[in-house]
Design an enzyme around this catalytic site. Sequence first.
Site: not given
Length: 112
Positions: A99, A101
């Site tokens: 992932h 951010h």
Amino acid sequence: MDCIFCKIIEGTIPSKKVFENERILAFHDIQPQAPVHTLIIPKKHIPTMNDVTGEDDAVMAEIFAVARQIAKEQGVAESGYRLVNNCNSDGGQVVYHLHFHLLGGEKLKPLG
Ligand code: AMP
Ligand code: ZN
């Protein structure tokens, strides 16, 4: 598969989605560290940045395109933002599904 982000993709854990297509999902971080804090993930379960291969070139490029689009939509493209990946223990990775951010909406603290 005991992966919280795979469960978010499946819909068994709820999320506040900001973008979705067949390959990518983006949603609000549950513990925002800035006024804008969005997570952008591939739907394919890739544990860490180290596990990305040439097969993932297209989705990685698309993640960056989605990040640019979300930055615009959330009004931080011009003011500025930070796109962060934490890899493994020293990097501070907690969720082992790749992932990025996207952080912004305020003056972020310098990294160094
Ligand atoms: P990292 O330290 O890079 O692995 O970051 C994991 C991020 O996932 C943290 O910022 C958490 O706040 C976020 N997170 C964990 N569970 C959820 C959830 N159910 N929905 C949204 N964000 C989450
Ligand atoms: Zn996963």
